[in-house]
Design a protein around this motif. Structure first.
Motif, short mmCIF file in Angstrom:
data_model
loop_
_atom_site.label_atom_id
_atom_site.label_comp_id
_atom_site.label_asym_id
_atom_site.label_seq_id
_atom_site.Cartn_x
_atom_site.Cartn_y
_atom_site.Cartn_z
N HIS A 70 -18.63 -11.90 46.33
CA HIS A 70 -17.65 -10.84 46.61
C HIS A 70 -16.38 -10.95 45.79
CE1 HIS A 70 -20.15 -10.77 50.35
NE2 HIS A 70 -20.03 -9.47 50.16
N SER A 71 -16.15 -12.09 45.15
CA SER A 71 -14.90 -12.23 44.40
C SER A 71 -15.10 -12.45 42.91
CB SER A 71 -14.08 -13.40 44.97
OG SER A 71 -14.79 -14.64 44.81
N ALA A 72 -16.21 -13.05 42.51
CA ALA A 72 -16.37 -13.42 41.11
C ALA A 72 -17.34 -12.52 40.35
CB ALA A 72 -16.83 -14.88 41.01
N LEU A 73 -18.12 -11.71 41.05
CA LEU A 73 -19.14 -10.90 40.39
C LEU A 73 -18.74 -9.43 40.33
CD1 LEU A 73 -22.50 -12.32 41.78
CD2 LEU A 73 -21.51 -12.70 39.54
N ASN A 74 -19.08 -8.79 39.22
CA ASN A 74 -18.88 -7.36 39.06
C ASN A 74 -20.25 -6.72 38.88
OD1 ASN A 74 -17.88 -4.81 38.59
ND2 ASN A 74 -17.31 -5.22 36.47
N HIS A 75 -20.79 -6.16 39.95
CA HIS A 75 -22.14 -5.63 39.91
C HIS A 75 -22.27 -4.46 40.87
CE1 HIS A 75 -23.00 -7.40 43.85
NE2 HIS A 75 -22.38 -8.49 43.43
N SER A 76 -23.38 -3.78 40.78
CA SER A 76 -23.65 -2.63 41.65
C SER A 76 -24.77 -2.94 42.64
CB SER A 76 -24.04 -1.41 40.81
OG SER A 76 -25.21 -1.68 40.04
N LEU A 77 -25.08 -4.21 42.83
CA LEU A 77 -26.18 -4.61 43.70
C LEU A 77 -25.76 -4.59 45.17
CD1 LEU A 77 -27.45 -7.69 41.66
CD2 LEU A 77 -28.44 -5.40 41.68
N HIS A 78 -26.73 -4.32 46.03
CA HIS A 78 -26.53 -4.48 47.47
C HIS A 78 -27.19 -5.79 47.87
CE1 HIS A 78 -27.70 -4.04 51.75
NE2 HIS A 78 -26.47 -3.57 51.86
N ILE A 79 -26.37 -6.80 48.16
CA ILE A 79 -26.89 -8.16 48.41
C ILE A 79 -26.83 -8.47 49.90
CG2 ILE A 79 -26.60 -10.62 47.90
CD1 ILE A 79 -25.41 -9.85 45.23
N ASP A 80 -27.98 -8.77 50.44
CA ASP A 80 -28.13 -9.15 51.85
C ASP A 80 -28.29 -10.67 51.90
OD1 ASP A 80 -28.73 -9.42 54.52
OD2 ASP A 80 -30.68 -8.45 54.40
N LEU A 81 -27.23 -11.36 52.25
CA LEU A 81 -27.24 -12.83 52.26
C LEU A 81 -27.81 -13.34 53.57
CD1 LEU A 81 -26.48 -15.40 50.71
CD2 LEU A 81 -24.20 -15.25 51.74
N GLN A 82 -28.93 -14.05 53.48
CA GLN A 82 -29.60 -14.61 54.65
C GLN A 82 -29.62 -16.13 54.55
OE1 GLN A 82 -30.91 -12.78 57.35
NE2 GLN A 82 -29.68 -11.19 56.34
N THR A 83 -29.47 -16.81 55.68
CA THR A 83 -29.38 -18.26 55.68
C THR A 83 -30.50 -18.89 56.52
OG1 THR A 83 -27.87 -18.28 57.58
CG2 THR A 83 -26.89 -18.18 55.38
N LEU A 84 -30.77 -20.14 56.20
CA LEU A 84 -31.74 -20.93 56.94
C LEU A 84 -31.13 -22.29 57.22
CD1 LEU A 84 -35.04 -20.18 55.00
CD2 LEU A 84 -34.53 -19.49 57.33
N ASP A 85 -31.42 -22.83 58.40
CA ASP A 85 -30.90 -24.14 58.77
C ASP A 85 -31.79 -25.22 58.17
OD1 ASP A 85 -28.76 -23.12 60.21
OD2 ASP A 85 -29.97 -22.88 62.02
N GLU A 86 -31.64 -25.41 56.86
CA GLU A 86 -32.40 -26.42 56.15
C GLU A 86 -31.52 -27.62 55.87
OE1 GLU A 86 -35.66 -24.72 53.19
OE2 GLU A 86 -33.65 -24.01 52.68
N THR A 87 -32.16 -28.75 55.56
CA THR A 87 -31.46 -29.91 55.02
C THR A 87 -32.15 -30.30 53.72
OG1 THR A 87 -32.87 -31.56 56.12
CG2 THR A 87 -30.97 -30.71 57.37
N VAL A 88 -31.50 -31.19 52.97
CA VAL A 88 -32.07 -31.63 51.70
C VAL A 88 -33.44 -32.25 51.91
CG1 VAL A 88 -31.72 -33.12 49.70
CG2 VAL A 88 -29.77 -31.97 50.74
N HIS A 89 -33.63 -32.89 53.05
CA HIS A 89 -34.88 -33.62 53.31
C HIS A 89 -35.92 -32.79 54.07
CE1 HIS A 89 -32.74 -37.14 51.90
NE2 HIS A 89 -31.80 -36.93 52.81
N SER A 90 -35.59 -31.55 54.42
CA SER A 90 -36.55 -30.74 55.16
C SER A 90 -36.54 -29.30 54.65
CB SER A 90 -36.23 -30.76 56.66
OG SER A 90 -34.95 -30.17 56.89
N THR A 91 -36.72 -29.14 53.35
CA THR A 91 -36.71 -27.81 52.76
C THR A 91 -38.06 -27.13 52.95
OG1 THR A 91 -37.33 -28.76 50.63
CG2 THR A 91 -34.99 -28.42 51.04
#
Length: 506
Positions: free
Chosen positions: A84-105
């Motif tokens: 939202h601050s560093a990119l200049n684009h026309s994309l619609h970005i839907d940011l989704q998260t997962l409760d992962e850890t480095v050891h359980s990807t």
């Protein structure tokens, strides 16, 4: 006067891009947390530009506007802020998260199942990794066009992209365990040899992908069924190409993932090898075709199948339940076989195509960015470095990239380097073939050669750092020498604790 209000139908989005941004464990210590601040792989800079920016720009240039971006929960704030601050684009970005850890990807197939609810039912999709840097000659549009043509012609359900890895001449080094960069050899590999693949170059059909089990059982031989050879008499075989993890898929592939009686974790290691085998069996194609939405969906394929102009023997054979049935429909041309469950393939042979998965690949990607900067400087009348403060008698090579708000002291020599923003380089410093991330400090008289310094690293006066990768926030003591090490903050804090303990004992 006609006052009727007509409502235009909502335009259908043909494709949705699904970008997978993981932890990047093979890029540690660069992706290790800086205190309480995470260092997402997606935001690692290549040529002072975040990896994520490359793939998003490639998607936008391909005409795709909707993006589902999957990342670990702890990376959400940093990535959201960047989008939202560093990119200049026309994309619609839907940011989704997962409760992962480095050891359980999770694997790519499992991640895709989590993203399924965010992909519209009437939209096909493209899966991409966040670390893909495409060559100028390979566009996303060309992959989408290949998928469109194959879908209409013969019921293709997916198109994959494989690329030739960068081949470098051996380094003139006395040690056989180091690469051209000076890094130990194991830093430049993910420990997995590319799998053997079989494809038909004329039709662009992926016929076979070796699984890890295939390699474990017999790494020296490859079993290719007669049904493949009878249908494609001149297949190509290679174990040189790497999977880009870019897959253009029909929406029905998500249903196919769920309909299969297997719990797939990986697309490349499990699902696509299974899908290639599925396409060669008429009985199994019939079993899963409805789930893949492949049969009867393409109007042109239907028209060809019911054509009165084509000879009757060109129609797909009915029945048949043998696993050895002729691939893609009883000897018929793929152009008249709807629902073949074909997997298309595009082989990219350009040497600049790459994924940035290891420390060696990260270093090489930055070297490519330097070369491109040198070429651009040669074409321009002069090299401009806006917002950079450079003192007198300082030497900078034309292929050196310097970010804004960086200061460089007197009599400093910098050759073939990428220096981030807000860095401070002292007097009489020598930097050669190195990558310095943002907010790095190099004090007077220090030498840095063939190394990668993470964000906010401090190199003390007259210290020497050669062929090292240093975690964000680490402090190299004055006059200290580091060579060929992965340097992490835990090591530094441990040494500080030992010194404090010895002082207290005294």
């Amino acid at each position: 006067m006609d006052l009727t209000v007509s409502i235009a139908p909502v335009a259908r989005r043909e494709f949705t891009a699904v970008v997978l941004a993981g932890f990047g464990a093979e890029l540690t210590p660069l992706t290790s947390d800086h205190g309480d601040t995470p260092c997402p792989k997606a935001l690692l800079p290549v040529g002072n530009r975040a990896l994520l920016d490359y793939v998003l720009a490639w998607i936008e240039a391909g005409g795709v506007k909707d993006v589902v971006l999957m990342c670990p929960t702890i990376h959400k704030h940093a990535i959201s802020n960047h989008i939202h601050s560093a990119l200049n684009h026309s994309l619609h970005i839907d940011l989704q998260t997962l409760d992962e850890t480095v050891h359980s990807t999770l694997g790519t197939a499992a991640l895709l199942k989590h993203a399924a609810s965010r992909i519209p039912r009437d939209s096909d999709f493209v899966v991409l990794p966040c670390d893909w840097v495409a060559p100028p000659t390979l566009t996303l549009t060309s992959l989408l066009d290949k998928f469109r043509a194959d879908t209409v012609a013969d019921g293709c359900v997916a198109t994959a992209c494989w690329y030739a890895p960068v081949v470098k001449a051996p380094a003139p080094s006395k040690s056989k365990t180091t690469t051209e960069s000076g890094f130990p050899e194991e830093w430049s590999t993910d420990g997995h040899a590319p799998p053997a693949i079989v494809w038909d170059a004329e039709t662009g059909t992926l016929l076979h992908v070796d699984t890890p089990d295939d390699t474990d059982l017999n790494a020296e031989e490859l079993e290719v069924g007669m049904n493949i050879l009878s249908r494609f008499p001149h297949p190509k075989l290679s174990s040189r190409f790497r999977d880009s993890h870019i897959y253009v898929c029909k929406r029905g592939v998500l249903d196919l993932l769920c309909a299969a009686h297997q719990d797939f974790e990986s697309l490349r290691e499990e699902f696509f090898p299974w899908l290639c085998k599925l396409g060669r069996s008429k009985r199994r194609r019939a079993q899963y075709a409805d789930a893949a939405n492949a049969v009867g969906e393409d109007t042109l394929a239907q028209a060809l199948a019911h054509s009165t102009v084509l000879p009757s023997n060109a129609a797909p054979a009915e029945g048949g339940s043998s696993e050895s049935d002729d691939a893609y429909g009883g000897g018929a041309s793929p152009a008249v076989v709807p629902g073949s469950l074909k997997v298309g393939v595009v082989i990219c042979r350009q040497s600049t195509a790459r994924r940035v998965r290891t420390l060696g690949e990260y270093y090489d990607a930055n070297r490519t960015a330097m070369a491109e900067a040198a070429a651009a400087a040669a074409e321009s009348t002069g090299t401009q470095r806006e917002g950079v403060s450079i003192e007198q008698r300082t030497q900078l090579s034309t292929d050196t990239l310097v970010g804004p708000s960086t200061t460089i002291g007197e009599r400093t020599t910098i050759k073939s380097c990428v220096i981030g923003s807000h860095c401070k380089i002292g007097n009489l410093v020598k930097l050669t073939g190195s990558v310095l991330l943002d907010h790095t400090v190099v004090e007077d008289g220090a030498k840095v050669d063939g190394s990668v310094l993470g964000r906010a690293v401090k190199v003390g006066a007259k210290a020497t750092v050669r062929a090292c990768v240093v975690q964000a926030g680490y402090e190299v003591g004055g006059v200290e020498t580091l060579k060929g090490e992965r340097v992490e903050v835990g090591d530094w804090m441990g040494s500080l604790g030992e010194e404090t303990g010895s002082e207290s004992e005294e």
